[in-house]
Design a protein around this motif. Structure first.
Motif, mmCIF file in Angstrom:
data_model
loop_
_atom_site.group_PDB
_atom_site.id
_atom_site.type_symbol
_atom_site.label_atom_id
_atom_site.label_comp_id
_atom_site.label_asym_id
_atom_site.label_seq_id
_atom_site.Cartn_x
_atom_site.Cartn_y
_atom_site.Cartn_z
ATOM 1 N N THR A 122 0.834 -1.207 0.000
ATOM 2 C CA THR A 122 0.000 0.000 0.000
ATOM 3 C C THR A 122 0.867 1.255 0.000
ATOM 4 O O THR A 122 0.543 2.239 -0.675
ATOM 5 C CB THR A 122 -0.963 -0.006 1.200
ATOM 6 O OG1 THR A 122 -1.901 -1.078 1.037
ATOM 7 C CG2 THR A 122 -1.737 1.302 1.287
ATOM 8 N N ASP A 127 -7.737 0.968 -0.880
ATOM 9 C CA ASP A 127 -8.013 -0.287 -0.176
ATOM 10 C C ASP A 127 -9.255 -0.209 0.696
ATOM 11 O O ASP A 127 -9.672 -1.229 1.253
ATOM 12 C CB ASP A 127 -6.803 -0.724 0.656
ATOM 13 C CG ASP A 127 -6.380 0.324 1.680
ATOM 14 O OD1 ASP A 127 -6.896 1.460 1.635
ATOM 15 O OD2 ASP A 127 -5.530 0.007 2.532
ATOM 16 N N SER A 128 -9.863 0.969 0.836
ATOM 17 C CA SER A 128 -11.115 1.112 1.583
ATOM 18 C C SER A 128 -12.116 1.924 0.771
ATOM 19 O O SER A 128 -11.767 3.007 0.270
ATOM 20 C CB SER A 128 -10.884 1.804 2.927
ATOM 21 O OG SER A 128 -12.127 2.095 3.563
ATOM 22 N N GLN A 152 -17.772 -0.766 -2.732
ATOM 23 C CA GLN A 152 -16.626 -1.084 -3.579
ATOM 24 C C GLN A 152 -16.987 -0.909 -5.049
ATOM 25 O O GLN A 152 -16.206 -0.359 -5.846
ATOM 26 C CB GLN A 152 -16.152 -2.522 -3.312
ATOM 27 C CG GLN A 152 -14.870 -2.919 -4.015
ATOM 28 C CD GLN A 152 -13.639 -2.335 -3.344
ATOM 29 O OE1 GLN A 152 -13.721 -1.462 -2.483
ATOM 30 N NE2 GLN A 152 -12.478 -2.803 -3.757
ATOM 31 N N THR A 178 -11.858 -7.124 -2.902
ATOM 32 C CA THR A 178 -12.344 -7.277 -1.532
ATOM 33 C C THR A 178 -13.802 -6.841 -1.420
ATOM 34 O O THR A 178 -14.154 -5.717 -1.777
ATOM 35 C CB THR A 178 -11.493 -6.448 -0.558
ATOM 36 O OG1 THR A 178 -10.133 -6.870 -0.658
ATOM 37 C CG2 THR A 178 -11.980 -6.623 0.872
ATOM 38 N N ASP A 216 -14.819 3.345 1.995
ATOM 39 C CA ASP A 216 -15.641 4.137 2.917
ATOM 40 C C ASP A 216 -15.325 5.621 2.778
ATOM 41 O O ASP A 216 -14.591 6.206 3.582
ATOM 42 C CB ASP A 216 -15.418 3.669 4.349
ATOM 43 C CG ASP A 216 -15.846 2.234 4.544
ATOM 44 O OD1 ASP A 216 -16.761 1.775 3.831
ATOM 45 O OD2 ASP A 216 -15.248 1.546 5.394
ATOM 46 N N HIS A 254 -20.731 -3.207 2.061
ATOM 47 C CA HIS A 254 -19.317 -3.017 1.700
ATOM 48 C C HIS A 254 -19.101 -3.296 0.217
ATOM 49 O O HIS A 254 -18.397 -2.550 -0.479
ATOM 50 C CB HIS A 254 -18.425 -3.936 2.533
ATOM 51 C CG HIS A 254 -16.958 -3.796 2.222
ATOM 52 N ND1 HIS A 254 -16.136 -2.914 2.881
ATOM 53 C CD2 HIS A 254 -16.173 -4.427 1.297
ATOM 54 C CE1 HIS A 254 -14.920 -2.995 2.379
ATOM 55 N NE2 HIS A 254 -14.906 -3.908 1.421
#
Length: 242
Positions: free
Chosen positions: A41, A81-82, A139, A161, A84, A135
């Motif tokens: 990352t 990677d998120s 994404q 993910t 949110d 989630h």
């Protein structure tokens, strides 16, 4: 094309990433693999200009990410990677915001949004707020926002993910199609089976250092064995948890 030349990152307690040299070619899918905390990352954040390298340089389609950040950032789409983020926006507001940032015309964005929402089964959900999404839906909308300007380079940090199997299958197909059109796709993953099936080449990072770059056939040749990627990966990283 994405060039990473002599890139290191030091946070004051030693290097998180040390002297990385990778060239991700147009027309290929490149998988960045490594245990948790290996530096994947951090590497992606330096490539995308979120974090500045302590040493070295990154070029995207000929533009230096530090010297010409705006030009370089127009060349790629980045999935973090998120997912949110922008939780008070509706899905449509978020995608239109991303289209505005990249100056996508009204006609082009309408075509692209329709195409992407159909692919990911989001046609009836874009009027809802992102905070109400699961989630996996978050994404999907982040991926749609990234792809709405049809960037040449895709930089994806753990993009599968949370996706349902159908959406994951569709995204992998889109990655292959995008690379086959002469574009570069870089993605990090912990799912080794995905890397084995999708990637043209892989890079393996351990403790911030690049310990292998090449095709899976080249990796097998190095090991002199017809092993799975998982077995070779675990041997190279000393069976660290991934």
């Amino acid at each position: 094309m994405i060039k990473i030349e002599g890139v290191s990152k030091n946070y004051g307690r030693g290097n998180a990433v040390s002297n990385l040299n990778i060239e991700i070619k147009d027309g290929e899918i490149f998988g960045l693999l490594g245990p948790n905390g290996a530096g994947k990352t951090t590497t992606i954040k330096m490539i995308t200009g979120i974090t500045e390298p302590t040493e070295g340089r990154v070029e995207i389609n000929g533009y230096d990410i530090c010297k010409n950040p705006l030009e370089a950032k127009l060349q790629f789409g980045y999935v973090p990677d998120s997912p949110d983020m922008f939780l008070k926006f509706t899905g449509m507001e978020y995608i239109n915001f991303m289209a505005d940032v990249y100056r996508v015309s009204k006609k082009d964005r309408e075509i692209r949004i329709k195409e992407l929402s159909n692919k990911f089964g989001m046609e009836n959900a874009l009027g809802d707020t992102i905070k109400s999404y699961s989630h996996g839906m978050r994404q999907k909308v982040v991926i749609m926002g990234v792809l709405v300007h049809n960037p040449k380079a895709w930089i994806l940090d753990e993009p599968l993910t949370g996706l349902d199997p159908k959406s994951a299958f569709i995204l992998k197909g889109m990655m292959r199609e995008h690379a086959d059109m002469g574009n570069a796709v870089l993605f990090s993953t912990h799912v080794l089976e995905v890397a084995e099936k999708v990637c043209d080449r892989v890079g393996i990072i351990k403790k911030g250092e690049l310990i292998f770059v090449g095709t899976l056939d080249e990796l097998r040749e190095e090991f002199k064995a017809d092993s799975s990627l998982e077995r070779m990966f675990l041997e190279m990283t000393d069976d660290e948890e991934y």
